[in-house]
Scaffold this motif. Structure first.
Motif, short mmCIF file in Angstrom:
data_model
loop_
_atom_site.label_atom_id
_atom_site.label_comp_id
_atom_site.label_asym_id
_atom_site.label_seq_id
_atom_site.Cartn_x
_atom_site.Cartn_y
_atom_site.Cartn_z
N MET A 33 55.41 53.92 26.16
CA MET A 33 54.06 54.19 25.70
C MET A 33 53.55 53.05 24.83
SD MET A 33 52.96 57.21 26.69
CE MET A 33 51.79 57.60 25.43
N HIS A 34 52.28 52.71 24.98
CA HIS A 34 51.59 51.67 24.22
C HIS A 34 52.15 50.27 24.47
CE1 HIS A 34 49.58 54.99 22.36
NE2 HIS A 34 50.74 55.49 21.97
N HIS A 35 52.88 50.11 25.57
CA HIS A 35 53.39 48.79 25.98
C HIS A 35 52.27 48.11 26.77
CE1 HIS A 35 56.49 46.36 28.49
NE2 HIS A 35 56.15 45.70 27.38
N THR A 36 52.00 46.86 26.47
CA THR A 36 50.95 46.09 27.13
C THR A 36 51.56 44.93 27.89
OG1 THR A 36 49.40 46.64 25.37
CG2 THR A 36 48.81 44.79 26.78
N VAL A 37 51.10 44.73 29.12
CA VAL A 37 51.54 43.60 29.93
C VAL A 37 50.31 42.93 30.54
CG1 VAL A 37 53.81 44.53 30.51
CG2 VAL A 37 51.88 45.02 31.98
N SER A 38 50.45 41.66 30.87
CA SER A 38 49.41 40.93 31.61
C SER A 38 49.91 40.75 33.03
CB SER A 38 49.16 39.57 30.98
OG SER A 38 48.55 39.72 29.73
N VAL A 39 49.10 41.18 33.98
CA VAL A 39 49.47 41.04 35.40
C VAL A 39 48.40 40.23 36.11
CG1 VAL A 39 50.82 43.17 35.49
CG2 VAL A 39 48.39 43.24 36.00
N MET A 40 48.78 39.61 37.20
CA MET A 40 47.84 38.84 38.02
C MET A 40 46.86 39.80 38.70
SD MET A 40 48.97 35.72 37.78
CE MET A 40 48.59 34.75 39.21
N ASP A 41 45.64 39.36 38.87
CA ASP A 41 44.62 40.17 39.54
C ASP A 41 44.74 39.97 41.04
OD1 ASP A 41 42.50 41.76 40.11
OD2 ASP A 41 40.97 40.42 39.31
N THR A 42 45.66 40.72 41.65
CA THR A 42 45.88 40.65 43.09
C THR A 42 45.56 42.02 43.70
OG1 THR A 42 48.19 41.31 42.91
CG2 THR A 42 47.74 38.95 42.81
N PRO A 43 45.31 42.08 44.99
CA PRO A 43 45.06 43.38 45.62
C PRO A 43 46.23 44.36 45.45
CG PRO A 43 44.40 41.62 47.09
CD PRO A 43 45.11 40.97 45.93
N GLU A 44 47.45 43.83 45.44
CA GLU A 44 48.63 44.69 45.29
C GLU A 44 48.65 45.35 43.91
OE1 GLU A 44 48.75 41.49 46.24
OE2 GLU A 44 49.36 41.63 48.34
N ASN A 45 48.42 44.55 42.88
CA ASN A 45 48.40 45.09 41.52
C ASN A 45 47.21 46.00 41.31
OD1 ASN A 45 50.78 43.87 40.74
ND2 ASN A 45 49.76 42.05 39.93
N ARG A 46 46.06 45.65 41.88
CA ARG A 46 44.88 46.51 41.76
C ARG A 46 45.15 47.89 42.39
NH1 ARG A 46 40.31 45.83 38.62
NH2 ARG A 46 40.07 43.63 38.28
N GLY A 47 45.87 47.91 43.51
CA GLY A 47 46.21 49.17 44.15
C GLY A 47 47.09 50.04 43.27
N MET A 48 48.09 49.43 42.62
CA MET A 48 48.96 50.19 41.72
C MET A 48 48.17 50.70 40.52
SD MET A 48 52.68 48.39 41.71
CE MET A 48 52.20 46.70 41.48
N ILE A 49 47.28 49.87 39.99
CA ILE A 49 46.46 50.28 38.84
C ILE A 49 45.55 51.44 39.23
CG2 ILE A 49 44.55 49.54 37.37
CD1 ILE A 49 45.92 46.74 37.30
N ASN A 50 44.94 51.37 40.42
CA ASN A 50 44.04 52.44 40.86
C ASN A 50 44.76 53.76 41.06
OD1 ASN A 50 41.77 50.84 40.77
ND2 ASN A 50 41.95 50.21 42.92
N LYS A 51 46.05 53.74 41.41
CA LYS A 51 46.82 54.97 41.59
C LYS A 51 47.00 55.72 40.28
CE LYS A 51 48.35 55.03 45.92
NZ LYS A 51 48.15 56.13 46.84
N VAL A 52 47.15 55.00 39.18
CA VAL A 52 47.47 55.63 37.89
C VAL A 52 46.45 55.26 36.81
CG1 VAL A 52 49.93 55.87 38.36
CG2 VAL A 52 49.09 53.74 37.38
N VAL A 53 45.21 55.05 37.21
CA VAL A 53 44.18 54.58 36.28
C VAL A 53 43.97 55.55 35.11
CG1 VAL A 53 42.21 55.60 37.50
CG2 VAL A 53 41.91 53.49 36.20
N ASP A 54 44.23 56.84 35.30
CA ASP A 54 44.05 57.82 34.22
C ASP A 54 45.10 57.68 33.12
OD1 ASP A 54 45.85 58.73 36.28
OD2 ASP A 54 45.94 60.65 35.21
N MET A 55 46.19 56.95 33.39
CA MET A 55 47.26 56.78 32.42
C MET A 55 47.20 55.42 31.73
SD MET A 55 50.23 58.33 34.85
CE MET A 55 51.53 57.80 33.81
N LEU A 56 46.24 54.58 32.09
CA LEU A 56 46.23 53.19 31.62
C LEU A 56 44.94 52.86 30.88
CD1 LEU A 56 47.36 51.46 34.94
CD2 LEU A 56 48.80 52.11 33.02
#
Length: 61
Positions: A33-56
């Protein structure tokens, strides 16, 4: 050329979530919890972010 980064912070617990959602959290590199990371803006990462957007919390830079 520098690629765009996205800052992602885990704000809700993945406990009790679907295994695929927990896998997306781990795939993004978030460990607790409250861990922050920087990820590349790729379609793969965007897809993972969109799956769990309510938790991020997402900050584009």
């Amino acid at each position: 050329m520098a690629s765009k980064q996205i800052k992602v912070t885990l704000i809700k617990s993945p406990t009790g979530r679907v295994a695929r959602h927990r896998a997306c959290i781990r795939g993004l590199g978030l460990r607790r919890m409250h861990h922050t990371v920087s990820v590349m803006d790729t379609p793969e990462n965007r897809g993972m972010i969109n799956k769990v957007v309510d938790m991020l919390a997402i900050e584009e830079s």
